[in-house]
Every structure is written in C-alpha cells, then in structure tokens.
Scaffold this active site. Sequence first.
Site, PDB file in Angstrom:
ATOM      1  N   LYS A 162      -3.126  -1.429  41.889  1.00  0.00           N
ATOM      2  CA  LYS A 162      -2.086  -2.094  42.688  1.00  0.00           C
ATOM      3  C   LYS A 162      -2.086  -1.414  44.050  1.00  0.00           C
ATOM      4  O   LYS A 162      -1.294  -0.518  44.326  1.00  0.00           O
ATOM      5  CB  LYS A 162      -0.742  -1.975  41.985  1.00  0.00           C
ATOM      6  CG  LYS A 162       0.283  -2.996  42.475  1.00  0.00           C
ATOM      7  CD  LYS A 162       1.513  -3.018  41.578  1.00  0.00           C
ATOM      8  CE  LYS A 162       2.600  -3.883  42.155  1.00  0.00           C
ATOM      9  NZ  LYS A 162       2.243  -5.324  42.177  1.00  0.00           N
ATOM     10  N   ARG A 174       1.637   3.667  36.100  1.00  0.00           N
ATOM     11  CA  ARG A 174       0.624   2.799  36.719  1.00  0.00           C
ATOM     12  C   ARG A 174       0.375   3.211  38.177  1.00  0.00           C
ATOM     13  O   ARG A 174      -0.762   3.169  38.664  1.00  0.00           O
ATOM     14  CB  ARG A 174       1.038   1.330  36.660  1.00  0.00           C
ATOM     15  CG  ARG A 174      -0.034   0.378  37.161  1.00  0.00           C
ATOM     16  CD  ARG A 174       0.336  -1.070  36.917  1.00  0.00           C
ATOM     17  NE  ARG A 174       1.505  -1.458  37.687  1.00  0.00           N
ATOM     18  CZ  ARG A 174       2.077  -2.664  37.591  1.00  0.00           C
ATOM     19  NH1 ARG A 174       1.616  -3.553  36.750  1.00  0.00           N
ATOM     20  NH2 ARG A 174       3.138  -2.969  38.320  1.00  0.00           N
ATOM     21  N   GLU A 231      -5.354 -14.602  37.014  1.00  0.00           N
ATOM     22  CA  GLU A 231      -3.896 -14.476  37.103  1.00  0.00           C
ATOM     23  C   GLU A 231      -3.442 -15.320  38.288  1.00  0.00           C
ATOM     24  O   GLU A 231      -4.202 -16.138  38.792  1.00  0.00           O
ATOM     25  CB  GLU A 231      -3.497 -13.007  37.301  1.00  0.00           C
ATOM     26  CG  GLU A 231      -4.135 -12.356  38.515  1.00  0.00           C
ATOM     27  CD  GLU A 231      -3.692 -10.933  38.729  1.00  0.00           C
ATOM     28  OE1 GLU A 231      -2.631 -10.533  38.214  1.00  0.00           O
ATOM     29  OE2 GLU A 231      -4.394 -10.206  39.435  1.00  0.00           O
TER      30      GLU A 231
HETATM   31  C1  LIG Z   1      -1.547  -9.430  41.559  1.00  0.00           C
HETATM   32  C2  LIG Z   1      -0.377  -9.238  40.646  1.00  0.00           C
HETATM   33  N1  LIG Z   1      -0.476  -9.608  39.356  1.00  0.00           N
HETATM   34  C3  LIG Z   1       0.561  -9.454  38.497  1.00  0.00           C
HETATM   35  C4  LIG Z   1       1.756  -8.906  38.907  1.00  0.00           C
HETATM   36  C5  LIG Z   1       2.862  -8.700  37.907  1.00  0.00           C
HETATM   37  O1  LIG Z   1       2.878  -7.309  37.551  1.00  0.00           O
HETATM   38  P1  LIG Z   1       4.234  -6.648  37.011  1.00  0.00           P
HETATM   39  O2  LIG Z   1       4.679  -7.452  35.815  1.00  0.00           O
HETATM   40  O3  LIG Z   1       3.873  -5.221  36.694  1.00  0.00           O
HETATM   41  O4  LIG Z   1       5.224  -6.743  38.149  1.00  0.00           O
HETATM   42  C6  LIG Z   1       1.889  -8.491  40.242  1.00  0.00           C
HETATM   43  C7  LIG Z   1       3.182  -7.871  40.712  1.00  0.00           C
HETATM   44  N2  LIG Z   1       3.886  -8.875  41.462  1.00  0.00           N
HETATM   45  C8  LIG Z   1       4.182  -8.740  42.798  1.00  0.00           C
HETATM   46  C9  LIG Z   1       3.939  -7.586  43.480  1.00  0.00           C
HETATM   47  C10 LIG Z   1       4.265  -7.528  44.836  1.00  0.00           C
HETATM   48  C11 LIG Z   1       4.851  -8.611  45.501  1.00  0.00           C
HETATM   49  C12 LIG Z   1       5.061  -9.759  44.775  1.00  0.00           C
HETATM   50  C13 LIG Z   1       5.630 -10.960  45.478  1.00  0.00           C
HETATM   51  O5  LIG Z   1       5.454 -12.068  44.918  1.00  0.00           O
HETATM   52  O6  LIG Z   1       6.214 -10.772  46.561  1.00  0.00           O
HETATM   53  C14 LIG Z   1       4.726  -9.849  43.445  1.00  0.00           C
HETATM   54  C15 LIG Z   1       0.820  -8.654  41.126  1.00  0.00           C
HETATM   55  O7  LIG Z   1       0.916  -8.274  42.421  1.00  0.00           O
END
Ligand SMILES: Cc1ncc(COP(=O)(O)O)c(CNc2cccc(C(=O)O)c2)c1O
Length: 289
Positions: free
Chosen positions: A149, A50, A182
């Site tokens: 991301k 990713r 989300e």
């Molecule tokens: C906008 C967004 N949506 C979904 C997720 C979950 O994706 P994954 O299952 O691949 O991790 C994320 C990722 N979650 C994320 C990334 C960076 C910081 C933090 C925080 O809460 O501090 C959280 C994210 O940033």
Amino acid sequence: MKIWLDGELVDESQAKISVFDHGLLYGDGVFEGLRFYNRRIFRLEEHIRRLFDSAKAIVLEIPWTQEEICEFTRETVRANALDDGYVRLVVTRGSGELGLNPYLCPKPSMFIIASTIKLYPEEKYREGMALATCATRRPAPAALMPQVKSLNYLNNIMAKVEAIQAGALEGIMLNEQGYVAECTGDNVFVIRDGKMITPPVSDGALDGITRQVILELAPSLGIEVTEKSVTRYDLFTADEVFLTGSAAEVIPASSLDRRTIGSGSMGPWTEKFIAAFRELTRTTGTPVD
Ligand SMILES: Cc1ncc(COP(=O)(O)O)c(CNc2cccc(C(=O)O)c2)c1O
C-alpha cells in the site's frame, strides 16, 4: 484539526512537509487508511502490521515500533474529538537529495490525519453502484507489488478516471492475464447459487483488511467462500457482487459495463454481510480513550 507529524501534534496550518520529501517527489512511501467508530479504531493492529509489511517490502525502515504507532494513532484520534471518522497514516522516505536514491534520505517522516470521510452516498449501499472495467491494469508483481500500500496511486487514479468517464462510480481492474484483480480502491466478492468467490491476492490485489473480515464472517453467515481467479464473465453472470474497503466498507455493485448484476440492487447475501460488518464495527475495535 490536529495533525500528528514526526512526534508532535500540530495545528493543520502548521502541518507541512519539505518539498524535498521523497514521498512527494517520487511517491516513495507507504500509507494506511483506517476507520474508527464510536471512539474505537477498527482492526488497528492489522492495519499497522500491514503498514510495516509494506514498508519492509520497499526497504523503508520505520523509526517507531508497531505498538508506538498504535498509540500515536489513538492519540491523534483523541486530539480531534471525533467519535466516528477516518485515519490516514503516511510514512514517507523523508527528505533527501533530488536524486531517486532512497539511501540519501537520512530519516523517514510520518504523519497521521484523523478526519471524516464520505466516500459514497448512503443510497448506493441499497441501490448498489455501477462499475466499469478499466483499461488500466493492475501492475505485474515484478513491476510494482500490488500488495504494497504505497504512495504510488497513479495506477489506481488513472483507472478511477476511466471508471468515472464511463459513467461509473468505481472501476474493475484486471491483471496482466485479464483476470479481475480488484477495484481501484476496494476488493471484490462474487456470489452465485449460494457460493462466494473472491480473487486471490496473488491475482494483483491489495490484501484488504475488510476483505479478511468478510472471509472470517462467511462461515458464521453460512456461505462457502473460495479464493479463486475471477473473470468479467463471473461478474456479469453473478447473482450478487459487492466491494469491500475501509473507506467503502461493504457496498453492492448494481452493474458492470452497463450489464445489470443480479436484481440490479443489494441482494440478500450482501445485506447479510453489510449487517454483520456493521455489527462488528459497532462492537469491536481498539478504544481511543
Ligand atoms: C487498491 C486497494 N484495494 C483494496 C483496498 C481495501 O483495503 P482495506 O479493506 O484494507 O481498506 C484499498 C483501500 N482503499 C482505499 C485506500 C485509499 C483511498 C481510498 C479511496 O477510495 O479514497 C480507498 C485499496 O487502496
């Protein structure tokens, strides 16, 4: 703490980037957040794939291969002697002139941090957490691709501010049409009458790795899951809602905009997914050693 920075493992006191780095100046870069459990990195290859997809989408050429970055990540975890923790991997456009033009940045920069993370208190995994609908919307794909991301997290941060100011821990973000995309840092799942739905990524969500794990687990747990547009009404009338993310893992929602969701705490399906997810993180992953 040892930080991997552009090919070297350095002490955190030495881990510095230039003030001319476009990642800092303009948020021009991409990142990944991964978890490791019992010295195994969970879904490492999926995260690095990713990272490369995000980089390709913003015309950022990463000067290492996916295999090399997997190895650098393992090396960084090893160097910090942690059994469980969180990896933050960042690739910036690198240093260049003060103008926006990314083509004036000769070389991307990459750093890897292996540390600990505690996102939500343990009791929230049983009680569930309060959610609020954010005024700030996820950007339209034509404005800023939500699947990338990137280091552009101001959209998410402003939404997080609104959730906290509303007395919630996390915020539901809508897309331009008003459908649920989300949360600010997690994907969302809704359960009603023994069926589960989750917004399609095309409704403005990051294609979460944890979300993908839940989609894979659903059949083995005996619940049908459909990717379809979700409204706030679906959340208000749900039996259960839970969020997923590498940082949060799988966590129940207890309310949205002060309306109790289901029983107001972790429901039976959420409990099953939390148990199955934790079993996966305990028994699978890329060994660090
Ligand atoms: C906008 C967004 N949506 C979904 C997720 C979950 O994706 P994954 O299952 O691949 O991790 C994320 C990722 N979650 C994320 C990334 C960076 C910081 C933090 C925080 O809460 O501090 C959280 C994210 O940033």
